[in-house]
Write a protein that holds these residues in place. Structure first.
Motif, PDB file in Angstrom:
ATOM      1  N   THR A 168       0.829  -1.198   0.000  1.00 46.26           N
ATOM      2  CA  THR A 168       0.000   0.000   0.000  1.00 46.26           C
ATOM      3  C   THR A 168       0.869   1.256   0.000  1.00 46.26           C
ATOM      4  OG1 THR A 168       0.027  -0.060   2.382  1.00 46.26           O
ATOM      5  CG2 THR A 168      -1.817  -1.137   1.295  1.00 46.26           C
ATOM      6  N   LYS A 212      -2.704   3.573  -2.916  1.00 50.73           N
ATOM      7  CA  LYS A 212      -3.134   2.204  -3.181  1.00 50.73           C
ATOM      8  C   LYS A 212      -3.470   1.576  -1.837  1.00 50.73           C
ATOM      9  CE  LYS A 212      -1.816  -2.037  -5.485  1.00 50.73           C
ATOM     10  NZ  LYS A 212      -0.672  -2.819  -5.951  1.00 50.73           N
ATOM     11  N   ASN A 213      -4.749   1.233  -1.631  1.00 49.81           N
ATOM     12  CA  ASN A 213      -5.147   0.727  -0.319  1.00 49.81           C
ATOM     13  C   ASN A 213      -4.979  -0.784  -0.239  1.00 49.81           C
ATOM     14  OD1 ASN A 213      -7.375  -0.562  -1.400  1.00 49.81           O
ATOM     15  ND2 ASN A 213      -8.811   1.070  -0.847  1.00 49.81           N
ATOM     16  N   ALA A 214      -5.298  -1.329   0.930  1.00 52.13           N
ATOM     17  CA  ALA A 214      -5.034  -2.754   1.187  1.00 52.13           C
ATOM     18  C   ALA A 214      -5.797  -3.665   0.222  1.00 52.13           C
ATOM     19  CB  ALA A 214      -5.385  -3.079   2.623  1.00 52.13           C
ATOM     20  N   ASP A 450       3.683   0.882   5.274  1.00 52.60           N
ATOM     21  CA  ASP A 450       2.330   0.392   5.419  1.00 52.60           C
ATOM     22  C   ASP A 450       1.638   1.263   6.451  1.00 52.60           C
ATOM     23  OD1 ASP A 450       0.022  -0.856   5.910  1.00 52.60           O
ATOM     24  OD2 ASP A 450       0.886  -2.798   6.416  1.00 52.60           O
TER      25      ASP A 450
END
Ligand code: SER
Length: 595
Positions: A168, A212-214, A450
């Motif tokens: 992420t 960019k997420n999980a 992260d």
């Protein structure tokens, strides 16, 4: 223009454009589970690119030491380095494409700054993919500034996108600037970004627009940012009309020292030249790792393992040059002399650099001696095999029992007309490495911080633990390092005896009490001196800007820190110390979880 002049000019230029100079950070990032080393100038700035406020403002510039170990074994060609320096300028919600590209263009081409002729430059821009549009805006800006259309090339995501690899973090399209060495194009498609050797990337402007997420979804950032990175070694190369970073004044004194140690003259044999380059790069990287305020020492895990591999590879290549005695330290001395101006920590930690290099080199030479001896013992039996093949399992045994590297087993075998069954070795090796490998492959990707929810909770828990330790053990129990993943936290602190069961229980109870009180976490920006005199804890060995962020957790804890943190401690869960052990002399390590 040498590296010192380039560093100074860059900072001066961006200061003249309203940027505040900030301190480059340690090579060993805190609180980032995804990488072992700081891999890019933007790395320490991830929280700010994601929306945190930076105490020095919205326009920042700095120089940053970096290490990329993605494929150590590939270093040795004319341009790859493990250690390098990156110059950077950042906009945190201030200028975007137009401002960034205009400033890059001015710095590169203006006679007052680098004065590179326009016809030596080419650029690439993002061609669009997965619903993210083609970057025509950047292309139009370059064209308006005078870059001819045929030297503005659209390239796909794998070339013109910067951000996390499989993890992420902030990301976006970029535009990259290349220097044209003037060679004939390799074909009709040859242009900026082509890897035939005609073009060398020297600078990259990244337009951070997404997080960019999980779930792998690109969420638009509320505040668009710019992240740029100019490679010092490469830029010095082109500014001096050289073809390789190893031909510049940055490497000349180091290569000189290798020549002195080996009696070999650089340039006489291509295989040996490669060994000289590997030694030069790796001694530089090792000296910087050992000279870092948060230095690790050679070991079998994490960053310490990378350091061990670097040093051992130097020794192996020294042997290829015919060096059989100790030779690393005089080369490291040259690195220290050369780089201590911009990096005074090298001088401050000179003793550690020299002692640790010396120790590891000695140790490895003994390993080699013993491995060779064991190989000799096996030899009569091996020679009986009519096919002259040595089993991979046997080679692995030499590695596993004596630490003897496979490359050397292969070399010795070849001297007797034999080959080693390499796949068999690799298989055994893989099994053996499974655990640490799983870890290092992750971190070798060079991902970004992260900033997931759990990581943020662990970050706040780190502050609570730090304070609780000082209350129970005394003020000397200061943080020496920390590392967070979504599953656990690790915390290193100064203390020279194991903690008792009672002390551990008391520390847990104090931390849990603060969580239950649902304390508010607040942040203030102040200058470092007021921060210290207000009683805020600052970290050992850390360099701070003049303006810093201070996080308070209720009245319980107050620390200088970049964030991010939870807003209130209430939802953090139950804090439990799973392990307390020695980390190194005078340093203890706690592993803890939030359940
Ligand atoms: N993050 C980008 C890079 O490393 C620009 O700084 O190239």
């Amino acid at each position: 223009m040498n590296a010192n002049e380039l560093r100074t000019k860059y900072i001066e230029f961006f200061k003249s454009k309203g940027h505040a100079q900030i301190q480059g950070k340690s090579l060993l990032p805190d609180n980032d589970p995804t990488v072992l080393f700081t891999t890019a100038g933007m790395h320490p700035l991830v929280p700010y690119l994601l929306g945190e406020e930076h105490p020095a403002g919205k326009r920042l510039t700095d120089y940053q030491k970096c290490i990329r170990t993605g494929d150590i074994e590939a270093v040795g060609d004319p341009s790859h380095l493990t250690f390098f320096e990156m110059l950077g300028n950042w906009s945190l919600g201030d200028y975007f494409k137009e401002g960034a590209i205009e400033m890059s263009f001015e710095f590169l081409t203006s006679p007052q700054w680098l004065g590179i002729p326009i016809d030596k430059l080419g650029v690439t821009v993002f061609q669009g993919e997965d619903g993210i549009p083609k970057d025509e805006e950047s292309a139009a800006i370059w064209k308006r500034l005078g870059i001819p259309e045929e030297r503005i090339v659209y390239r796909p995501r794998e070339d013109n996108w910067w951000g996390p690899a499989g993890t992420t973090g902030p990301c976006g399209p970029d535009t990259e600037m290349f220097y044209d060495f003037g060679k004939e194009p390799c074909g009709p498609d040859c242009g900026p970004g082509c890897s035939c050797g005609k073009w060398l990337e020297i600078w990259n402007d990244v337009f951070m627009q997404y997080n960019k997420n999980a779930e792998g979804v690109y969420e638009p950032l509320a505040r668009k940012c710019v992240d740029t990175g100019m490679g010092i070694e490469r830029t010095v190369t082109v500014l001096n009309g050289k073809k390789s970073v190893y031909e510049t004044e940055i490497f000349a004194p180091i290569i000189n020292a290798v020549e002195k140690a080996s009696g070999y003259t650089y340039g006489s044999d291509s295989e040996k030249d490669k060994s000289v380059r590997i030694i030069s790069d790796h001694v530089r990287a090792s000296s910087f790792i050992l000279g870092d305020p948060k230095a690790v020492t050679p070991s079998n895990v994490g960053a310490g393992y990378v350091l061990r591999r670097l040093i051992r590879r130097v020794v192996r290549h020294g042997r290829k040059l015919g060096i059989n005695e100790m030779f690393l330290c005089p080369i490291a001395e040259v690195v220290i002399e050369q780089m201590k101006g911009p990096y005074p920590e090298l001088e401050e930690n000179r003793d550690r650099i020299i002692t640790e290099l010396d120790k590891e080199e000695k140790k490895f030479l003994e390993t080699l001696k013993q491995g060779e001896h064991e190989f000799e013992k096996l030899l009569p039996n091996l020679l009986k095999d009519p096919k002259k093949i040595m089993s991979g399992r046997l080679a692995f045994k030499l590695y596993d029992t004596y630490g003897f590297p496979i490359e050397l087993t292969e070399e010795l075998a070849a001297e007797h007309g034999m080959t080693v069954r390499r796949e068999e070795f690799d298989e055994a090796f893989k099994k053996h490495q499974e655990l640490s490998r799983a870890g290092s492959e992750q971190v070798f990707k060079g991902g970004l911080g992260d900033q997931g929810e759990m990581a943020v909770k662990y970050h706040t828990a780190t502050h609570l633990l730090h304070k609780a330790l000082k209350m129970i053990l005394g003020d000397h129990a200061a943080q020496r390092g920390s590392n967070i993943t979504a599953e656990r936290m690790r915390f290193d602190f100064s203390h020279d005896a194991p903690m008792t069961k009672e002390q551990i229980a008391e520390v847990e109870a104090i931390v849990n009490a603060q969580i239950q009180k649902d304390l508010p976490v607040t942040m203030e920006i102040m200058d470092i001196e007021s921060a210290k005199s207000s009683g805020a804890t600052a970290l050992f060995g850390e360099k701070y800007e003049s303006q810093v962020k201070v996080y308070s957790i209720g009245d319980f804890s107050k620390e200088v820190c970049g964030g991010p943190h939870v807003e209130k401690t209430g939802g953090m869960g139950h804090f439990k110390i799973q392990k307390e052990q020695s980390s190194s002399a005078g340093v203890r390590r706690i592993r803890a979880v939030l359940e």
